[in-house]
Design an enzyme around this catalytic site. Structure first.
Site, PDB file in Angstrom:
ATOM      1  N   ARG A  79     147.449  43.621 -17.319  1.00  0.00           N
ATOM      2  CA  ARG A  79     147.400  45.034 -16.934  1.00  0.00           C
ATOM      3  C   ARG A  79     147.421  45.224 -15.418  1.00  0.00           C
ATOM      4  O   ARG A  79     147.525  46.350 -14.927  1.00  0.00           O
ATOM      5  CB  ARG A  79     146.136  45.686 -17.507  1.00  0.00           C
ATOM      6  CG  ARG A  79     146.067  45.639 -19.014  1.00  0.00           C
ATOM      7  CD  ARG A  79     144.763  46.228 -19.487  1.00  0.00           C
ATOM      8  NE  ARG A  79     144.678  47.637 -19.176  1.00  0.00           N
ATOM      9  CZ  ARG A  79     145.044  48.611 -19.987  1.00  0.00           C
ATOM     10  NH1 ARG A  79     145.497  48.314 -21.176  1.00  0.00           N
ATOM     11  NH2 ARG A  79     144.946  49.856 -19.629  1.00  0.00           N
TER      12      ARG A  79
ATOM     13  N   HIS B 233     185.010  55.308 -13.049  1.00  0.00           N
ATOM     14  CA  HIS B 233     184.636  56.472 -12.230  1.00  0.00           C
ATOM     15  C   HIS B 233     183.755  56.060 -11.053  1.00  0.00           C
ATOM     16  O   HIS B 233     183.090  56.901 -10.459  1.00  0.00           O
ATOM     17  CB  HIS B 233     183.931  57.525 -13.098  1.00  0.00           C
ATOM     18  CG  HIS B 233     184.821  58.070 -14.173  1.00  0.00           C
ATOM     19  ND1 HIS B 233     185.867  58.914 -13.905  1.00  0.00           N
ATOM     20  CD2 HIS B 233     184.857  57.827 -15.504  1.00  0.00           C
ATOM     21  CE1 HIS B 233     186.493  59.205 -15.038  1.00  0.00           C
ATOM     22  NE2 HIS B 233     185.899  58.550 -16.028  1.00  0.00           N
TER      23      HIS B 233
ATOM     24  N   LYS C 230     151.509  46.127 -16.988  1.00  0.00           N
ATOM     25  CA  LYS C 230     151.675  46.727 -18.305  1.00  0.00           C
ATOM     26  C   LYS C 230     150.899  48.044 -18.313  1.00  0.00           C
ATOM     27  O   LYS C 230     149.915  48.173 -17.581  1.00  0.00           O
ATOM     28  CB  LYS C 230     151.068  45.759 -19.340  1.00  0.00           C
ATOM     29  CG  LYS C 230     151.475  46.011 -20.756  1.00  0.00           C
ATOM     30  CD  LYS C 230     152.792  45.393 -21.040  1.00  0.00           C
ATOM     31  CE  LYS C 230     153.231  45.620 -22.473  1.00  0.00           C
ATOM     32  NZ  LYS C 230     154.660  45.375 -22.613  1.00  0.00           N
TER      33      LYS C 230
END
Ligand code: AGP
Length: 620
Positions: A27, A516, A615
């Protein structure tokens, strides 16, 4: 984003705190720290820049232990990753760890500096430490209180009144060695009720080694933990009793086992994750829209359109679903990046079904976008999420829990394919309730869904070939991913996977868009990865591949059987085992996940913890 663990009891909990941080490291992993009250009752704090292993080494060196403690692993928001910015932050004899962001910290910092508090970090969190200390002493009067708070529990309840933003906090104090105080607003926090003590963490995975009995705090809750029990008050200061939930999270689910990385483990868990997610359709001959909630049939019958809100990989799942929902259910569908939608002046349509997609269920932008949609009058809301207890799931009327199991690798893999399975079920359910799904089509699609885990298994068997290709990417700086139709979002996801873990700059394009502009980038140094299913757009895609080939670009084509794309100079072809119709994106993305994983291995990056990322993005 960031991880918190706390413990109080009779044992030395330092090993538990460090093990908890290891589990939560995915985390946030730029610095870590812990504080304990040692045998003499003194507050000991240790912090280290870098991974939890650095902290572990320091704790071992110092021989620190304690039966009361808090710990934190950080993903920097305010202030660089450095020891002085790592948590816990202290003031006087108290220490604080914090997840989230205090939006008004600058004003608070100014106020506290005026009272004489000296800051030693650049963080918003240190403001909380000084604010608590102020609440506990004579300075409380300058903050508008009649006098000092009698204890830490009261001080925290007072301090949170000043905080704007999101937070999960854990606080301890030398003078009150028998308690820990925690609070939650926006960021997740849960309590663990154990035999040998009481615990707090920002994620259940950090607690399962000591207890399965958990209490998920609600926003506004403040709790005091003692070795012998916990007491809780809600936002109004009323004592509350929250449900004790028995966590079913298996300890193996958050262990690496024989795999080298969590990402690898999670890629290979996809057949099982899909099987589990699709379990509710079992062998049933007919689809039950009730799998999305008791009100699903009624709501699906009313909706005239679908609005999908998500971030990152989850938004690409939404983009695939847009093709499905419009083609099969005949409903207009838009997909918006949550961080844009929440600040945009949009025109609400109350007949729209708002679908939020999130692995974690705690992504701040997606959550805020959901609240924004609700505030605009959207009453039909559905969450597709991998975490049943998450804030997002609790904030929607309908919900579908993907059963991918905990996803630890920062790069999302199994959660994505489980989201696709859930979104396909949503497509069929909408089509069915709206009378646009024949019995025959329903049964064909259900059979294809049931076969999906096996089909994914067959793609995983391609790993050796993909591994060989990966060697050729190691020297590349850039890559283009092309796809058309419902494989265009898969090109986007393939590019995201490659860039986030290998640091190769990669872009996904709809193949028809190449001429493009992006075609100008193509030369012999530019690998062009093509997602080539055997579908109605194949001839158009082949023409786009010719455009690349003619300009000396190196093509890497993931082609279904029957496409007639053959290996030649500058055209590398990898054959996918079977064409899978509308569900083909689920197979193609697995091949691209393996490519990103093996390229990252060749490049030697930290696959599970790529630089600068974390995370669960719980900050805006
Ligand atoms: C995916 O590999 C990412 N790390 C990221 O894009 C992620 O999907 C995004 O942050 C959304 O997260 P969520 O699904 O938990 O809401």
């Amino acid at each position: 984003m960031c991880g918190i663990v706390g413990a109080i009891g009779a044992n030395d909990f330092t090993p538990f705190l460090l093990a908890g941080l290891k589990t939560l490291e995915y985390r946030g992993y730029d610095s870590a720290g812990l504080a304990v009250l040692d045998a003499s009752g003194a507050l000991c704090r240790v912090r280290a820049k870098g991974r939890v292993s650095e902290l572990q080494a320091r704790v071992a060196q110092l021989g620190i232990s304690g039966a009361v403690g808090i710990a934190h692993t950080r993903w920097a928001t305010h202030g660089i990753p450095a020891e002085h910015n790592a948590h816990p932050h202290v003031s006087g004899g108290l220490a604080v760890v914090h997840n989230g962001i205090i939006e008004n910290y600058e004003a608070l910092r100014g106020q506290l500096q005026a009272l004489g508090y000296v800051f030693s970090s650049d963080t918003d969190t240190e403001t909380i430490a000084h604010l608590l200390r102020a609440c506990l002493c004579e300075d409380a009067t300058a903050l508008g209180f009649a006098g000092p708070a009698p204890d830490l529990f009261t001080a925290v309840r007072r301090a949170v009144l000043f905080l704007q933003g999101a937070y999960a906090l854990a606080v301890m104090r030398e003078e009150e060695p028998d308690c820990l105080v925690v609070a939650r607003e926006g960021s997740p926090l849960m309590l663990g009720l154990g035999e040998r003590g009481h615990f707090a963490a920002s994620d259940a995975s950090a607690l399962v080694s000591v207890t399965r009995r958990m209490i998920y705090l609600e926003n506004g809750d403040v709790a005091r933990l003692r070795g012998t029990g916990v007491e809780l008050v809600d936002r109004q200061g009323q004592a509350v009793v929250r449900e004790v939930v028995q966590s079913t999270l298996s300890a193996d689910a958050v262990e690496l086992g024989d795999y080298r990385h969590f990402m690898q483990k999670e890629i290979f868990e996809q057949p099982q994750a899909l099987g589990n997610t699709l379990e509710m359709i079992g062998g049933a001959a007919r689809l039950q829209p009730g799998i999305f909630g008791v009100e699903a049939s009624e709501i699906f019958a009313q909706v005239e359109a679908v609005l999908i809100l998500a971030c990152g990989t989850s938004s690409y799942a939404g983009q695939v679903a847009r093709y499905w929902i419009e083609a099969v259910a005949g409903l207009p569908c838009t997909v918006e990046i949550a961080s844009e939608y929440r600040y945009r002046h949009s025109v609400p349509n109350p007949q729209q079904l708002v679908v939020v997609i999130s692995q974690s269920g705690e992504t701040a932008d997606t959550l805020a976008a959901l609240h924004h949609a609700k505030a605009q009058g959207h009453a039909y809301t559905l969450s597709i999420c991998n975490v049943p207890e998450s804030a997002m799931v609790r904030a929607t009327r309908l919900r579908f829990i993907t059963r991918a199991g905990p996803e630890i690798g920062v790069a999302s893999t199994k959660a994505f394919t489980a989201q696709l399975a859930a979104l396909f079920l949503l497509t069929l359910s909408l089509a069915k309730v709206q009378g646009r799904l024949s019995l025959e089509t329903e049964q064909t699609f259900l059979a294809e869904l049931r076969h999906l885990p096996v089909a994914v298994e067959n793609v995983l068997a391609l790993e050796p070939q993909i591994k060989r290709w990966s060697q050729r990417f190691a020297s590349k700086q850039h890559a283009l991913f092309l796809g058309r139709g419902h494989h265009y979002p898969i090109a986007l996801e393939g590019a995201l996977k490659l860039k986030e873990i290998s640091y190769i700059h990669a872009e996904g394009y709809p193949a028809g868009e190449l001429k493009h502009g992006p075609l100008a980038l193509v030369d012999a140094q530019m690998p062009v990865i093509v997602v080539a299913p055997n579908d109605a757009l194949l001839d158009k895609l082949k023409a786009n591949m010719q455009e690349v080939h003619a300009r000396g670009g190196e093509l890497y084509v993931f082609a279904d059987g029957g496409t007639g794309v053959v290996q030649s100079d500058g055209v590398n072809v990898l054959r996918l085992p079977e064409h899978y119709g509308l569900l083909s994106p689920v197979l193609h993305v697995v091949a691209l996940q393996l490519l990103a994983y093996h390229v990252a291995l060749v490049k030697g990056t930290d696959v599970d913890k790529p630089r600068n990322l974390a995370k669960s993005v719980t900050v805006e």
